[in-house]
Design an enzyme around this catalytic site. Sequence first.
Site, short mmCIF file in Angstrom:
data_model
loop_
_atom_site.label_atom_id
_atom_site.label_comp_id
_atom_site.label_asym_id
_atom_site.label_seq_id
_atom_site.Cartn_x
_atom_site.Cartn_y
_atom_site.Cartn_z
N ASP A 65 8.59 -18.92 11.63
CA ASP A 65 7.16 -19.53 11.52
C ASP A 65 6.30 -18.98 12.56
OD1 ASP A 65 5.25 -21.41 11.69
OD2 ASP A 65 6.40 -23.18 11.82
N VAL A 66 5.21 -18.39 12.01
CA VAL A 66 4.14 -17.54 12.71
C VAL A 66 3.43 -18.68 13.85
CG1 VAL A 66 3.91 -15.81 11.15
CG2 VAL A 66 2.39 -17.58 11.36
N ASN A 92 -1.32 -11.38 9.08
CA ASN A 92 -1.90 -11.68 8.11
C ASN A 92 -1.68 -13.16 7.56
OD1 ASN A 92 -2.57 -10.94 4.96
ND2 ASN A 92 -0.36 -11.84 4.88
N TYR A 158 -10.74 -24.12 7.61
CA TYR A 158 -10.29 -22.71 7.33
C TYR A 158 -11.43 -21.78 7.98
CZ TYR A 158 -9.47 -18.68 4.43
OH TYR A 158 -9.23 -17.23 3.86
N LYS A 162 -11.22 -18.95 10.84
CA LYS A 162 -11.57 -17.50 10.60
C LYS A 162 -12.55 -17.29 11.43
CE LYS A 162 -8.50 -16.83 7.21
NZ LYS A 162 -7.47 -15.83 7.62
#
Length: 261
Positions: A65-66, A92, A158, A162
């Site tokens: 799990d990143v 990514n 989101y 970003k």
Amino acid sequence: MYQDLAEKVAVVTGGSKGIGNAIARRLAAEKMAVVINYHSDKEGAEETVAELEKAGGKAVAVHADVGTEEGIQALLDAAVFKFGGLDLWVNNAGMENQVSTHELSLEDWNKVINVNLTGVFLGSKAAINHFLETGKKGNIINLSSVHEVIPWPTFAHYTASKGGVKMFTKTIAMEYAHKGIRVNAIAPGAIKTPINAEKFENPKEKETTLNMIPINSLGEPEDVAAAAAWLASTESKYVTGTSLFVDGGMSLYPSFEEGKG
Ligand code: BGC
């Protein structure tokens, strides 16, 4: 092909699907050893490993799990212990879901920020520590989005993630440039991937999106992978702290086309 990538080692998070998969395949074709992670889809990850080996590289899939330090450590360990080191880390892995901000739950906010932004921090931190310990002039690539600059109502978590990736990238690029470590972001626009497959199956929605892209077509994951290979190679040795937009012109204010305004 970039000769300098052969025999080097990359970690690509979210490497079994979409843009991450295309990046992993491209790096394998450049003869790199590639570590990918999976969260729940072990079978899909194993298929990807077979695909990468067929493309010409070495590969391994690791359960990770990143958004956690343990997950990131497992990926670094695989690079170091299976392939002998690390040269490139590609952050990514990402997720998105659409919900009006006044209805956005804290749980959804945290989920998206954790994978899209905290994951980028943890991956970069592990890679930088490895590069500092080994004296390696390593390379980091973070996947942001056109929405690092374009506001996107109903995707506030989101866009926040970003925008965060954009400034995090620039900041650490400056912080570690003197160590020879380069850090860049890639900002994709509307690319044909599983994340938006449903939307683009609807001809009306697809047409709406195409009208927002001066080049008038959706991007292919391979378009983004080509940018990643270039940023990974020494051909881009003078480039750091930038966001490379791979978006068919989506971020160019297309409503001003034809001199309107
Ligand atoms: C999103 C896609 C969207 C594109 C353009 C990307 O960041 O992942 O779903 O189509 O931006 O809006």
